[in-house]
Write a protein that holds these residues in place. Structure first.
Motif, PDB file in Angstrom:
ATOM      1  N   UNK A  17       0.796  -1.103  -0.137  1.00 26.81           N
ATOM      2  CA  UNK A  17      -0.032   0.199  -0.194  1.00 26.81           C
ATOM      3  C   UNK A  17       0.667   1.305   0.034  1.00 26.81           C
ATOM      4  N   UNK A  18       0.508   2.186  -0.637  1.00 25.09           N
ATOM      5  CA  UNK A  18       1.079   3.710  -0.465  1.00 25.09           C
ATOM      6  C   UNK A  18       0.219   4.387   0.443  1.00 25.09           C
ATOM      7  N   UNK A  19       0.986   4.878   1.621  1.00 26.38           N
ATOM      8  CA  UNK A  19       0.019   5.703   2.555  1.00 26.38           C
ATOM      9  C   UNK A  19       0.400   7.105   2.364  1.00 26.38           C
ATOM     10  N   UNK A  20      -0.278   7.733   2.190  1.00 21.35           N
ATOM     11  CA  UNK A  20       0.105   9.388   2.137  1.00 21.35           C
ATOM     12  C   UNK A  20      -0.389  10.044   3.232  1.00 21.35           C
ATOM     13  N   UNK A  21       0.503  10.835   3.819  1.00 17.38           N
ATOM     14  CA  UNK A  21       0.123  11.637   4.928  1.00 17.38           C
ATOM     15  C   UNK A  21       1.172  11.648   6.146  1.00 17.38           C
ATOM     16  N   UNK A  22       0.961  12.541   7.099  1.00 15.07           N
ATOM     17  CA  UNK A  22       2.008  12.657   8.134  1.00 15.07           C
ATOM     18  C   UNK A  22       3.109  13.385   7.912  1.00 15.07           C
ATOM     19  N   UNK A  23       4.191  12.957   8.298  1.00 19.26           N
ATOM     20  CA  UNK A  23       5.538  13.469   8.084  1.00 19.26           C
ATOM     21  C   UNK A  23       6.066  13.258   6.728  1.00 19.26           C
ATOM     22  N   UNK A  24       5.691  11.866   5.991  1.00 23.03           N
ATOM     23  CA  UNK A  24       6.110  11.532   4.676  1.00 23.03           C
ATOM     24  C   UNK A  24       4.984  10.767   4.169  1.00 23.03           C
ATOM     25  N   UNK A  25       5.290  10.386   3.003  1.00 22.54           N
ATOM     26  CA  UNK A  25       4.439   9.200   2.387  1.00 22.54           C
ATOM     27  C   UNK A  25       5.340   7.910   2.512  1.00 22.54           C
ATOM     28  N   UNK A  26       4.681   6.950   2.756  1.00 23.11           N
ATOM     29  CA  UNK A  26       5.395   5.514   2.865  1.00 23.11           C
ATOM     30  C   UNK A  26       4.902   4.499   2.147  1.00 23.11           C
ATOM     31  N   UNK A  27       5.531   3.406   1.683  1.00 23.78           N
ATOM     32  CA  UNK A  27       4.916   2.074   1.043  1.00 23.78           C
ATOM     33  C   UNK A  27       4.985   1.265   2.394  1.00 23.78           C
ATOM     34  N   UNK A  28       3.857   0.589   2.508  1.00 23.24           N
ATOM     35  CA  UNK A  28       3.745  -0.531   3.675  1.00 23.24           C
ATOM     36  C   UNK A  28       3.530  -1.731   3.075  1.00 23.24           C
ATOM     37  N   UNK A  29       4.082  -2.772   3.489  1.00 21.87           N
ATOM     38  CA  UNK A  29       4.161  -4.284   3.014  1.00 21.87           C
ATOM     39  C   UNK A  29       3.566  -5.113   3.965  1.00 21.87           C
ATOM     40  N   UNK A  30       2.195  -5.146   3.985  1.00 24.68           N
ATOM     41  CA  UNK A  30       1.468  -5.999   4.751  1.00 24.68           C
ATOM     42  C   UNK A  30       1.929  -7.610   5.091  1.00 24.68           C
ATOM     43  N   UNK A  31       2.558  -8.175   4.019  1.00 21.94           N
ATOM     44  CA  UNK A  31       3.067  -9.772   3.987  1.00 21.94           C
ATOM     45  C   UNK A  31       4.263  -9.337   5.081  1.00 21.94           C
ATOM     46  N   UNK A  32       5.242  -8.572   4.476  1.00 21.92           N
ATOM     47  CA  UNK A  32       6.521  -8.462   5.472  1.00 21.92           C
ATOM     48  C   UNK A  32       6.268  -7.721   6.741  1.00 21.92           C
ATOM     49  N   UNK A  33       5.166  -7.021   6.896  1.00 20.18           N
ATOM     50  CA  UNK A  33       4.871  -6.285   7.892  1.00 20.18           C
ATOM     51  C   UNK A  33       6.098  -5.317   8.124  1.00 20.18           C
TER      52      UNK A  33
END
Length: 345
Positions: free
Chosen positions: A259-275
């Protein structure tokens, strides 16, 4: 008319009377060392799994003592591998130093002051472990030794940085001000709790510690049983704050796991499988960050399944599930040849 007499004791007389009363109750300093072997045997019998080690010098005098209760050893399995080491000077006739090692619910890291002995011991016993310096006392050291607090925000930023980039950025600013801030002392919380007993004979000091630990273990078991949430209170409060930030973020799916999560101090990519999130908060804290919470909500996954189990109420209870019992009173009289005499001046 009855004559009235009033006696006034000077300070020295009062102090000697106090010492005499203490000796009547606790025995002498020498008694404490002579009873030490018997006391440790009684503790081992009443607390299975307890590890003790009594070391003497070539003249059969007390040198070192190690004690770890079986309940503490059993509970360590349910804590994250962070060990805080602290030392304090004892009072009394022979003085001495008491070292306390406490496990925290946080990767295997050892936190201590900068004393060379800690460094050598860590390198010998735990060569794979990381060692850190206490941040709180690092700040105190700056204020007391360098008479300045304008840089505290930089130290705090470096201490709480979750990425190497942010850490290096803060450290570069600190170095540019030529402040030497690389020494500190470990937090004194546990040793402060033991302060009233620092002048006791050694066997009474150990009994004071046993009683204190017994009360702490009981209280933490009760606290764990009273929890109505999945995590302990501190983590639940932190997650509640991060969830508020997560609700203000936008989530875009890349595939079934990322997932690409936008907001906060920076935008980040989160990997649910690897947590794994690019902000690295979870890598360090093992507590879901705001990006993780936002992605979990988008995927209809409960955030409680994504944290480290060490923060759960079940682990909290298990860490303190074992009891710490008083010493056994069903021992034969100690063998005087196997006791540990006190140090001679």
């Amino acid at each position: 008319m009855r004559n009235m007499f009033r006696m006034k004791l000077d300070y020295n007389t009062s102090y000697r009377a106090l010492l005499s009363a203490q000796e009547l109750v606790r025995g002498t300093t020498e008694d404490g060392y002579e009873n030490l072997h018997s006391y440790l045997r009684q503790i081992e019998i009443s607390n299975p799994g307890t590890v003790t080690c009594l070391d003497k010098d070539g003249e059969n005098r007390f040198k070192y003592l190690f004690l770890s209760f079986g309940a503490s050893i059993a509970g360590f399995t349910y804590l994250r591998r962070v060990i805080v080491v602290d030392g304090t000077h004892l009072r009394g006739k022979y003085e001495g130093v008491m070292l306390v090692a406490a496990a925290k619910t946080y990767a295997f890291v050892i936190v201590s002051d900068k004393h060379g002995s800690f460094k050598k011991a860590c390198e010998k016993v735990f060569p794979w472990a990381r060692r850190g310096i206490c941040y709180y006392h690092l700040q105190q050291n700056m204020v007391q030794k360098f008479k300045g607090n304008q840089m505290l925000y930089l130290v705090k930023g470096a201490a709480y940085a979750h990425t190497l980039f942010d850490f290096n950025r803060y450290m570069d600013e600190i170095r540019s001000d030529i402040y030497n801030i690389k020494t500190s002392k470990i937090a004194k919380s546990i040793n402060s709790a033991l302060k009233p007993a620092k002048g006791f004979p050694v066997s009474f000091l150990l009994e004071f510690i046993r009683e204190k630990l017994g009360r702490w273990f009981f209280k933490r078991r009760e606290d764990a049983l009273s929890l109505t949430s999945h995590h302990n209170r501190g983590v639940e409060n932190l997650l509640a704050i991060r969830e508020e930030y997560a609700d203000m973020m936008n989530v875009e799916r890349i595939d079934g796991w990322q997932f690409v999560v936008r907001g906060g101090h920076r935008d980040c990519v989160y990997d649910l499988e690897l947590r794994r999130c690019q902000c690295s908060v979870f890598d360090i804290e093992k507590i879901p960050c705001s990006h993780t919470i936002a992605a979990a909500k988008d995927a209809n996954i409960h955030v409680s399944t994504l944290g480290c189990p060490s923060y759960s109420k079940n682990y909290l209870y298990a860490a303190y599930a074992a009891n710490i019992y008083p010493k056994s009173d069903f021992l034969e009289s100690p063998n005087t040849d196997d006791t540990s005499p006190a140090n001679e001046e």
